[in-house]
Design a protein around this motif. Structure first.
Motif, PDB file in Angstrom:
ATOM      1  N   LYS A  79       1.637   9.196  -6.167  1.00  0.00           N
ATOM      2  CA  LYS A  79       2.024  10.606  -5.971  1.00  0.00           C
ATOM      3  C   LYS A  79       3.104  11.009  -6.967  1.00  0.00           C
ATOM      4  O   LYS A  79       3.065  12.111  -7.519  1.00  0.00           O
ATOM      5  CB  LYS A  79       2.535  10.821  -4.541  1.00  0.00           C
ATOM      6  N   ARG A  80       4.063  10.138  -7.209  1.00  0.00           N
ATOM      7  CA  ARG A  80       5.139  10.432  -8.153  1.00  0.00           C
ATOM      8  C   ARG A  80       4.586  10.611  -9.565  1.00  0.00           C
ATOM      9  O   ARG A  80       4.993  11.516 -10.295  1.00  0.00           O
ATOM     10  CB  ARG A  80       6.153   9.273  -8.121  1.00  0.00           C
ATOM     11  N   GLN A  81       3.632   9.766  -9.944  1.00  0.00           N
ATOM     12  CA  GLN A  81       3.022   9.864 -11.267  1.00  0.00           C
ATOM     13  C   GLN A  81       2.259  11.185 -11.409  1.00  0.00           C
ATOM     14  O   GLN A  81       2.317  11.833 -12.454  1.00  0.00           O
ATOM     15  CB  GLN A  81       2.081   8.681 -11.483  1.00  0.00           C
ATOM     16  N   GLU A  82       1.566  11.605 -10.350  1.00  0.00           N
ATOM     17  CA  GLU A  82       0.846  12.881 -10.387  1.00  0.00           C
ATOM     18  C   GLU A  82       1.823  14.053 -10.528  1.00  0.00           C
ATOM     19  O   GLU A  82       1.559  15.003 -11.260  1.00  0.00           O
ATOM     20  CB  GLU A  82      -0.006  13.046  -9.116  1.00  0.00           C
ATOM     21  N   GLU A  83       2.970  13.979  -9.840  1.00  0.00           N
ATOM     22  CA  GLU A  83       3.969  15.039  -9.964  1.00  0.00           C
ATOM     23  C   GLU A  83       4.501  15.116 -11.393  1.00  0.00           C
ATOM     24  O   GLU A  83       4.686  16.213 -11.931  1.00  0.00           O
ATOM     25  CB  GLU A  83       5.131  14.785  -9.002  1.00  0.00           C
ATOM     26  N   LEU A  84       4.761  13.968 -12.003  1.00  0.00           N
ATOM     27  CA  LEU A  84       5.262  13.951 -13.378  1.00  0.00           C
ATOM     28  C   LEU A  84       4.231  14.509 -14.357  1.00  0.00           C
ATOM     29  O   LEU A  84       4.583  15.201 -15.317  1.00  0.00           O
ATOM     30  CB  LEU A  84       5.673  12.534 -13.774  1.00  0.00           C
ATOM     31  N   LYS A 130       0.835  -1.206   0.000  1.00  0.00           N
ATOM     32  CA  LYS A 130       0.000   0.000   0.000  1.00  0.00           C
ATOM     33  C   LYS A 130       0.871   1.258   0.000  1.00  0.00           C
ATOM     34  O   LYS A 130       0.582   2.223  -0.712  1.00  0.00           O
ATOM     35  CB  LYS A 130      -0.926   0.001   1.219  1.00  0.00           C
ATOM     36  N   GLN A 131       1.937   1.236   0.814  1.00  0.00           N
ATOM     37  CA  GLN A 131       2.831   2.391   0.877  1.00  0.00           C
ATOM     38  C   GLN A 131       3.516   2.624  -0.474  1.00  0.00           C
ATOM     39  O   GLN A 131       3.639   3.769  -0.928  1.00  0.00           O
ATOM     40  CB  GLN A 131       3.892   2.184   1.967  1.00  0.00           C
ATOM     41  N   MET A 132       3.953   1.551  -1.126  1.00  0.00           N
ATOM     42  CA  MET A 132       4.597   1.686  -2.433  1.00  0.00           C
ATOM     43  C   MET A 132       3.629   2.206  -3.483  1.00  0.00           C
ATOM     44  O   MET A 132       3.984   3.075  -4.292  1.00  0.00           O
ATOM     45  CB  MET A 132       5.173   0.334  -2.871  1.00  0.00           C
ATOM     46  N   MET A 133       2.399   1.697  -3.479  1.00  0.00           N
ATOM     47  CA  MET A 133       1.401   2.151  -4.449  1.00  0.00           C
ATOM     48  C   MET A 133       1.100   3.637  -4.249  1.00  0.00           C
ATOM     49  O   MET A 133       0.987   4.392  -5.218  1.00  0.00           O
ATOM     50  CB  MET A 133       0.112   1.330  -4.298  1.00  0.00           C
ATOM     51  N   LEU A 134       0.992   4.062  -2.985  1.00  0.00           N
ATOM     52  CA  LEU A 134       0.741   5.467  -2.691  1.00  0.00           C
ATOM     53  C   LEU A 134       1.896   6.339  -3.170  1.00  0.00           C
ATOM     54  O   LEU A 134       1.676   7.387  -3.791  1.00  0.00           O
ATOM     55  CB  LEU A 134       0.526   5.642  -1.184  1.00  0.00           C
ATOM     56  N   TYR A 135       3.142   5.887  -2.924  1.00  0.00           N
ATOM     57  CA  TYR A 135       4.306   6.656  -3.344  1.00  0.00           C
ATOM     58  C   TYR A 135       4.343   6.799  -4.866  1.00  0.00           C
ATOM     59  O   TYR A 135       4.553   7.898  -5.390  1.00  0.00           O
ATOM     60  CB  TYR A 135       5.589   5.975  -2.849  1.00  0.00           C
ATOM     61  N   TYR A 136       4.127   5.691  -5.589  1.00  0.00           N
ATOM     62  CA  TYR A 136       4.199   5.746  -7.047  1.00  0.00           C
ATOM     63  C   TYR A 136       3.028   6.530  -7.643  1.00  0.00           C
ATOM     64  O   TYR A 136       3.183   7.171  -8.681  1.00  0.00           O
ATOM     65  CB  TYR A 136       4.281   4.337  -7.645  1.00  0.00           C
TER      66      TYR A 136
END
Length: 191
Positions: free
Chosen positions: A149-154, A141-147
């Protein structure tokens, strides 16, 4: 009077004994002492003695503790009954390999005595047990949340791909060179 509790306060004595046993078990774990059948029988005898102190008239025949002491407990129809595997029906598995009863453990693991393995028991005919996930659900869950957020930033960075600032004087990559040569604001067209 069968199964009636003793009038003496033996609870404090039993809890004190249990605390001493826990400390002794922790010392054995730290000293890497393996549990033997004698140690298990000794612990069961101590439990029988503690029950006899608290219940001097004995436990009733239907009591689960008495049934466990006499090895007569019937677990059929319970969840705990599903976890019991008969010795003749059991298979040991390690690293997706079935450990044969005829071979030594060193044939599978090697001769290093410090090697620690986790063996799983399975009933015969059920095949290898399911593999444990490499990461836990919480880590996933933590990894999915991080990725996410990263995708939204990109995505935001792609939308903000404005190159109009590159025409400014501060964005000129030859500005430092022109400054040191003293050639600012030179125009070749006539005025």
């Amino acid at each position: 009077m069968n199964g009636l509790k003793n009038v003496y306060l033996a609870g404090a004595q039993c809890s004190r004994r249990m605390k001493l046993d826990e400390e002794m078990v922790m010392k054995q774990v730290q000293a890497n002492v393996c549990v033997t059948m004698e140690m298990v029988k000794d612990a069961l005898d101590q439990l029988r003695g503690a029950v006899m102190i608290v219940y001097p008239m004995g436990l009733p025949p239907y009591d689960p503790v008495r049934m466990e002491f006499e090895n007569k407990e019937d677990l059929s129809g319970t969840q705990a009954g599903l976890q019991i595997i008969d010795e003749s029906e059991a298979q040991m598995w390690w690293a997706a390999k079935e450990l044969k009863r005829t071979q030594k453990l060193s044939d599978y693991v090697g001769k290093n005595e410090k090697t620690k393995i986790i063996v799983k028991l399975q009933q015969k005919g059920q095949g290898a047990p399911a593999r444990e996930p490499v990461i836990s659900n919480e880590e996933q869950k933590q990894m999915m949340l991080y990725y996410y957020k990263r995708q939204e930033e990109l995505k935001k960075l792609e939308e903000n791909d404005d190159d109009s600032c590159l025409d400014s004087t501060w964005a000129d990559n030859t500005a430092l060179k022109k400054h040191f040569h003293g050639v600012k604001d030179i125009k070749w067209r006539p005025r």
